[in-house]
Design an enzyme around this catalytic site. Sequence first.
Site, PDB file in Angstrom:
ATOM      1  CD  GLU A 150      -3.875  -6.202   2.575  1.00  0.00           C
ATOM      2  OE1 GLU A 150      -4.601  -5.595   3.395  1.00  0.00           O
ATOM      3  OE2 GLU A 150      -2.670  -5.951   2.430  1.00  0.00           O
ATOM      4  CD  GLU A 204      -3.156  -0.801   2.156  1.00  0.00           C
ATOM      5  OE1 GLU A 204      -2.909  -0.101   3.152  1.00  0.00           O
ATOM      6  OE2 GLU A 204      -4.264  -1.323   1.943  1.00  0.00           O
TER       7      GLU A 204
HETATM    8  C1  GLA Z   1      -3.945  -2.760   4.826  1.00  0.00           C
HETATM    9  C2  GLA Z   1      -2.546  -3.334   4.965  1.00  0.00           C
HETATM   10  C3  GLA Z   1      -2.535  -4.580   5.816  1.00  0.00           C
HETATM   11  C4  GLA Z   1      -3.355  -4.375   7.068  1.00  0.00           C
HETATM   12  C5  GLA Z   1      -4.763  -3.953   6.700  1.00  0.00           C
HETATM   13  C6  GLA Z   1      -5.651  -3.691   7.880  1.00  0.00           C
HETATM   14  O1  GLA Z   1      -4.637  -3.427   3.883  1.00  0.00           O
HETATM   15  O2  GLA Z   1      -1.985  -3.622   3.709  1.00  0.00           O
HETATM   16  O3  GLA Z   1      -1.215  -4.886   6.129  1.00  0.00           O
HETATM   17  O4  GLA Z   1      -2.749  -3.386   7.841  1.00  0.00           O
HETATM   18  O5  GLA Z   1      -4.719  -2.759   5.992  1.00  0.00           O
HETATM   19  O6  GLA Z   1      -5.755  -4.795   8.674  1.00  0.00           O
END
Ligand code: GLA
Length: 584
Positions: A235, A159
């Site tokens: 995700e 991210e």
């Molecule tokens: C983002 C991050 C993950 C985690 C989620 C929340 O997607 O990439 O590593 O922190 O948020 O759980």
Amino acid sequence: MARTFEIGEQDFLLDGKPFRILSGALHYFRVHPDQWEDRIRKARLLGLNTVETYVAWNAHAPDPDVFDLSGGLDLGRFLDLVHAAGLLAIVRPGPFICAEWDGGGLPAWLFRDPATGVRGHEERYLAAVDAYLERLAPVLVPRQVEAGGPIALVQVENEYGAYGADQDYLRHLVELYQRVGLTVPYTTVDQPTDEMLAAGSLPELHKTASFGSRPAERLATLRRHQPTGPLMCAEFWNGWFDAWGEHHHTTDAQQSAADLDELLSLGASVNLYMLHGGTNFGFTNGANDKGVYRPTVTSYDYDAPLDEAGHPTAKFWAFREVLARHTVVPDEEIAPAAPAPALRVPVQRVRALSDALGELGTWRRGTRLPSFDDLGHWSGFAVYRTRLPHGAGGVLELGEVRDRALVSVDGRPVGVLARDSHERRLSLPPGEVLELLVEDQGRVNYGARIGEAKGLVGPARVDGAPLRDWEVMPLELDRAAEALSGAPGPRSALSAGPVLVGTTFDVASAPADLFLDTSGWGKGVAWVNGWPLGRYWSRGPQTTLYVPGPVVRERGNELVLLELHAARDSVSFVEGLRLGHTEA
Ligand code: GLA
């Protein structure tokens, strides 16, 4: 058998044939290694064909010259188990992983030199990242699909569009991955906004998105940035994490299953975040800080399809039904969870922390107020001590408290300074010796405060006069059990903290998961047979600490707690997880 994994014009291609990734996140570093196989098997029984894990750099490298791949950090063994189960693997080596993990996986020692960059194209930072990937490569490279292993994809950064836009940094990581021999396709993940998707990747990387609802809209946004190839929700947030003092987050199983169904009907690939969250054992939890510091709790149950103890939840069965509409789901039995043994055990040993200090570390002296990081103490607790000028009282003022300090004068408690309520001033009574027991409650894993130091941050003053000549003892709490040996039992129903507490207990049969009931206790940390269960806090939401079965034996189990406020004269274990009240 060597195979190929590629990204085609429309699909992922395994051995040249379209392949839809049905993956679940399972962090080896949050699960006892003797339980990996069970959790991986359950991934397969849910109908998944892939397991995804981050790599937690700081877990492998607690110090710059260490790279530990043993026991619970044996990533090679974890990947071999994934392979043996007939599944593919996705590996996300970071270097930054977020994940509610201490510092987002970046080792604290990286930032000892304040000139070191964070998640950017800066020489010192990149030199350490290079060395990390070079040490990790021998685990990953021979386990890629084309070498006959399970690894089909690797992710670059995490991210990144939510943090920066330094293309040179991303390019450096890509060249590094190539140089160390990672030949499978590379991906990036970003939250599905145009800004983040544009900033977080490079044209040559396959973009994916992170979200937990409204799949059609999110995939359309992703498509604008990834015009060809398979769409992937890397995700799929099927639950969420908890912070101390909040409610326990859950998502509706039916709604989450309906969203998954829609995502799969749209032809997308998916990685469930999480399949099984596990536990932030020891001091491994991270924290968020968007103006208010909020440390993540010990449980990483995440309201995932497999709960913190690895048992299928209603969400597991709802997801399995959805997956059965899109793939062939194996028809094997999963043994139902049996209630864990409920026990009540009297506390047998109590010792004031102040009495035990001599056995828990050494004092370090200096004129300046050091941070934990200045002392090479990367997590947990330290005691700070100084003499008060003229023995008079006055108002103590600190630059910052990271993150919580129990303050005493001449051994008498005078209050708490808590970062989450922005407290950094306290009125002191007259006295000679000022002492602060300081806890690092977890390093920030998201946003601008990644990489900051822990402990007390100056200036430290009383009524405006600087406090000089500090003694600091970083606590080596793995010595707590030894420091307790021979200590007497409690003298009353409650022992005022900070105290070390210990007891020995048996169970009817082992191995058996246990759930330590922390309700009625104040705040602290616990161990069973040396395994660090993690932190507990009366704020909740959770009131149990998970004890993985493999650490429990039939006779002579040793429980140790460091309780900061008030210890009871007995401890209980209950039948199952108690993660706390939900929003409704
Ligand atoms: C983002 C991050 C993950 C985690 C989620 C929340 O997607 O990439 O590593 O922190 O948020 O759980």
